[in-house]
Design an enzyme around this catalytic site. Sequence first.
Site, PDB file in Angstrom:
ATOM      1  N   GLU A   1     -17.734  -4.794  23.905  1.00 34.05           N
ATOM      2  CA  GLU A   1     -16.891  -5.987  23.994  1.00 34.05           C
ATOM      3  C   GLU A   1     -15.680  -5.906  23.079  1.00 34.05           C
ATOM      4  O   GLU A   1     -14.574  -6.319  23.438  1.00 34.05           O
ATOM      5  CB  GLU A   1     -17.704  -7.253  23.661  1.00 34.05           C
ATOM      6  CG  GLU A   1     -18.788  -7.608  24.665  1.00 34.05           C
ATOM      7  CD  GLU A   1     -20.088  -6.842  24.461  1.00 34.05           C
ATOM      8  OE1 GLU A   1     -20.169  -6.029  23.519  1.00 34.05           O
ATOM      9  OE2 GLU A   1     -21.038  -7.050  25.242  1.00 34.05           O
TER      10      GLU A   1
ATOM     11  N   HIS B   1      -4.188   3.312  -3.315  1.00 34.81           N
ATOM     12  CA  HIS B   1      -4.336   2.698  -1.986  1.00 34.81           C
ATOM     13  C   HIS B   1      -3.541   1.400  -1.819  1.00 34.81           C
ATOM     14  O   HIS B   1      -2.722   1.302  -0.916  1.00 34.81           O
ATOM     15  CB  HIS B   1      -5.816   2.439  -1.678  1.00 34.81           C
ATOM     16  CG  HIS B   1      -6.008   1.479  -0.552  1.00 34.81           C
ATOM     17  ND1 HIS B   1      -5.947   1.860   0.767  1.00 34.81           N
ATOM     18  CD2 HIS B   1      -6.215   0.127  -0.549  1.00 34.81           C
ATOM     19  CE1 HIS B   1      -6.109   0.794   1.528  1.00 34.81           C
ATOM     20  NE2 HIS B   1      -6.277  -0.261   0.759  1.00 34.81           N
TER      21      HIS B   1
ATOM     22  N   HIS C   1       0.836  -1.207   0.000  1.00 37.24           N
ATOM     23  CA  HIS C   1       0.000   0.000   0.000  1.00 37.24           C
ATOM     24  C   HIS C   1       0.869   1.254   0.000  1.00 37.24           C
ATOM     25  O   HIS C   1       1.293   1.712   1.074  1.00 37.24           O
ATOM     26  CB  HIS C   1      -0.897  -0.014   1.241  1.00 37.24           C
ATOM     27  CG  HIS C   1      -1.762  -1.230   1.344  1.00 37.24           C
ATOM     28  ND1 HIS C   1      -1.278  -2.456   1.751  1.00 37.24           N
ATOM     29  CD2 HIS C   1      -3.083  -1.408   1.072  1.00 37.24           C
ATOM     30  CE1 HIS C   1      -2.261  -3.340   1.734  1.00 37.24           C
ATOM     31  NE2 HIS C   1      -3.373  -2.733   1.330  1.00 37.24           N
TER      32      HIS C   1
ATOM     33  N   HIS D   1     -28.734 -16.158  23.846  1.00 34.15           N
ATOM     34  CA  HIS D   1     -27.760 -16.055  24.928  1.00 34.15           C
ATOM     35  C   HIS D   1     -27.072 -17.387  25.239  1.00 34.15           C
ATOM     36  O   HIS D   1     -26.262 -17.455  26.149  1.00 34.15           O
ATOM     37  CB  HIS D   1     -28.444 -15.538  26.204  1.00 34.15           C
ATOM     38  CG  HIS D   1     -28.720 -14.062  26.172  1.00 34.15           C
ATOM     39  ND1 HIS D   1     -29.382 -13.459  25.123  1.00 34.15           N
ATOM     40  CD2 HIS D   1     -28.412 -13.075  27.051  1.00 34.15           C
ATOM     41  CE1 HIS D   1     -29.473 -12.155  25.374  1.00 34.15           C
ATOM     42  NE2 HIS D   1     -28.892 -11.902  26.527  1.00 34.15           N
TER      43      HIS D   1
HETATM   44  C1  LIG Z   1     -11.521  -4.727   9.801  1.00 31.87           C
HETATM   45  C2  LIG Z   1     -10.995  -4.537   8.419  1.00 31.87           C
HETATM   46  N1  LIG Z   1     -11.834  -4.550   7.365  1.00 31.87           N
HETATM   47  C3  LIG Z   1     -11.366  -4.412   6.108  1.00 31.87           C
HETATM   48  C4  LIG Z   1     -10.037  -4.272   5.878  1.00 31.87           C
HETATM   49  C5  LIG Z   1      -9.511  -4.170   4.454  1.00 31.87           C
HETATM   50  N2  LIG Z   1      -9.033  -2.797   4.197  1.00 31.87           N
HETATM   51  C6  LIG Z   1      -7.756  -2.461   4.261  1.00 31.87           C
HETATM   52  S1  LIG Z   1      -7.516  -0.809   4.096  1.00 31.87           S
HETATM   53  C7  LIG Z   1      -9.168  -0.544   3.897  1.00 31.87           C
HETATM   54  C8  LIG Z   1      -9.739   0.843   3.766  1.00 31.87           C
HETATM   55  C9  LIG Z   1      -8.859   1.798   3.120  1.00 31.87           C
HETATM   56  O1  LIG Z   1      -9.239   3.107   3.393  1.00 31.87           O
HETATM   57  P1  LIG Z   1      -8.472   3.974   4.467  1.00 31.87           P
HETATM   58  O2  LIG Z   1      -8.619   3.381   5.789  1.00 31.87           O
HETATM   59  O3  LIG Z   1      -8.954   5.370   4.282  1.00 31.87           O
HETATM   60  O4  LIG Z   1      -6.954   3.860   4.055  1.00 31.87           O
HETATM   61  P2  LIG Z   1      -6.242   4.603   2.845  1.00 31.87           P
HETATM   62  O5  LIG Z   1      -7.077   4.392   1.620  1.00 31.87           O
HETATM   63  O6  LIG Z   1      -6.168   6.004   3.234  1.00 31.87           O
HETATM   64  O7  LIG Z   1      -4.918   3.932   2.735  1.00 31.87           O
HETATM   65  C10 LIG Z   1      -9.866  -1.732   3.947  1.00 31.87           C
HETATM   66  C11 LIG Z   1     -11.326  -1.834   3.772  1.00 31.87           C
HETATM   67  C12 LIG Z   1      -9.175  -4.279   7.006  1.00 31.87           C
HETATM   68  N3  LIG Z   1      -7.863  -4.154   6.887  1.00 31.87           N
HETATM   69  N4  LIG Z   1      -9.670  -4.379   8.237  1.00 31.87           N
END
Ligand SMILES: Cc1ncc(C[n+]2csc(CCOP(=O)(O)OP(=O)(O)O)c2C)c(N)n1
Length: 688
Positions: free
Chosen positions: A423, A274, A39, A485
């Site tokens: 939780e 990204h 990334h 539950h």
């Molecule tokens: C709990 C979770 N869900 C999904 C992902 C997959 N994932 C990685 S980065 C991302 C989102 C990217 O957007 P952002 O957080 O704004 O990061 P940026 O694009 O700025 O690098 C997702 C959905 C993850 N790492 N963790």
Amino acid sequence: MSSSATLSTPIASPALDELCINTLRFLAVDMVQKANSGHPGLPMGSASMAYALWDRSLKFNPRDPRWPDRDRFVLSAGHGCALQYALLHVTGYDLPLEELKRFRQWGSRTPGHPEYGKTPGVEATTGPLGQGLANGVGMAIAEVALAARFNRPGHRIVDHYTYVLVSDGDLEEGISSEAGSDAGHLHLGKLIVLYADNHITIEGSTELTFTEDRMARFAAFGWHVQRVERSNDVDAVALALQNAREESGRPSLIAVRTHIGFGSPHKQDTAAAHGEALGVEEVRLTKEGMGWPVKPAFYIPEQALKHFRRAVARGDSAQTEWESRFKAYAQQYPDLAAEFQRVIDGRLPKDWDADLPAFRAADGPMATRVASGKAIEALGPRLPEMMGGSADLGPSTHTNIDGAGNFEPENWAGRNMHFGIRENAMGAILNGMALHRGLIPYGGTFFVFTDYMRPPMRLAAMDALPVIYVFTHDSIGMGEDGPTHQPVEQLLGLRSIPGMVVLRPADANETVAAWRLAIGRKKGPVALVLTRQGLPVLDLGSFPGIPAGVPLGGYILADSLAGNRPEIILIATGSEVHLALEGRDRLAAEGVKARVVSMPSTNLFSSQPDAYREKVLPTGLPLLVIEAGASLGWKSYVGAQIAVIGVDTFGASAPGPVVMQHYGFTVENICRQAHHVLDQLKEKASCV
Ligand SMILES: Cc1ncc(C[n+]2csc(CCOP(=O)(O)OP(=O)(O)O)c2C)c(N)n1
């Protein structure tokens, strides 16, 4: 303001700042390009604010990444780890450039997301979005708790900040609200969160999904919020960080308007930056556009490296200064200083388990949750580092330490935590407390709600963190609240997490043995799975094998009479063990020799030597498993000669004993099934 704030002195010129920031950017770009995976966008956009933090504020010593009074830095947006690895390398951690070149490769110290224990300077495993933010809350809690316990007038030996870098994804995840709300409520003024507000996630603009006013949201949680419009304005970010440090009564959120893929002519401000390498041509264009040499890759200008490496001397002098302060503290308070060292090292004090009770049959019936509460009462005074609570279920989970006070803003010395009905955050906060070191964190809820905290439990196991879970209402036996539950598949689910020790004790004495094991286990989490309903107490006089047996995971609780080889083995866990014992007696009266194996932990039993397991479960003997949970996992224990009395639907709403009876957890059914297994075997034998 605390002593750590004095580090905020600009010493580089704007040109040198830019050179350093671009060094970070292009190291990350080259790492991702070489791996052709990763990334680049977040590192390119966030390099400047990370630089402002690491260069102007963060208190760390690259040569001693575990120095207790360092500031903590958590990259909650773990996918941007190329930035963190670049920072660790240039500032002088033991992370050679070769490791940056092996980003995301087998056996490297630069894995695809930061992994605790693999890379010096990585404080937490991150990647599942939102978890790192809540880990930071746990670390900030640990800081104030230890400060309250150990600092004395004129001696601030615990005095550091927790910084977290988050992305949109972190703040979209629900856990950010759980943790944000808790941190605001607790007035954690030394928690500072930098938000890479780049308006982009994987599917495109945040306009698609994320349009609330994040600043207002955190302000409503009780946070101090600031915005920096130009991320490349290092001084502006540094000033915001300084303001945040000076705000001692509230946690801080600093939203910095960053640009994903900053500098890339075709990818900046788009989702394309990204999660994939920029591509050879785009890397060339980006470098040219920013006046950076296209070759060699992984270029680090000498001037930039020299500037970054000042961190080594700076860290060394900060640590030396702290050590001399600690020496003065130790002279005035030798016992406290020794105690501080003990808890930071995670060593247990002498006789820590001396007050653990032994229960007698006459004390019963007793729910294992009640016995657990008595164990906590006995351990609490001897282990002042024990700190925990529950997700608003304290009266049910029996997690309170009598007389230890509530952990709250007016009383950070309190050890009874109130996590609220959160939780997921509770699990991640416990992880943060364990990662910080100096505490034995524990947390409780109803067993079925582990579904809400599975992500942090998985990370606790991955990071081998000594976190203890107290899960009560462990089966359909909990009764009237019904299927929503009544946990069914949770035992199997938790047992399948590598490194998680799940213990479902059979009675009050097994519960005490389980607590002894949990406190003693310094590497890896332990889940105690406890009943709501009362159970007969297995008197140690009649069952002397309990204390030694529980740590083995499974043991012979009662063998077939007169040392005769058993014809069948009844394996039971938790509340079903006493039924198995009754079944054994009735089978004996019916002429069948049965052995009862209590198996509080399949995980621990599986890790015993073959010879021991063979002794307990000799090859060839049929097994009947009795456990009020999904039968699936047991089938792997032994081929065809196994029967399971289990729960493979969702339970039902009725009094516990009625539900248990309907599902076949009765002595009659145990005997019937045992006969059935033996009859089948005989039939098979006669066919051969
Ligand atoms: C709990 C979770 N869900 C999904 C992902 C997959 N994932 C990685 S980065 C991302 C989102 C990217 O957007 P952002 O957080 O704004 O990061 P940026 O694009 O700025 O690098 C997702 C959905 C993850 N790492 N963790």
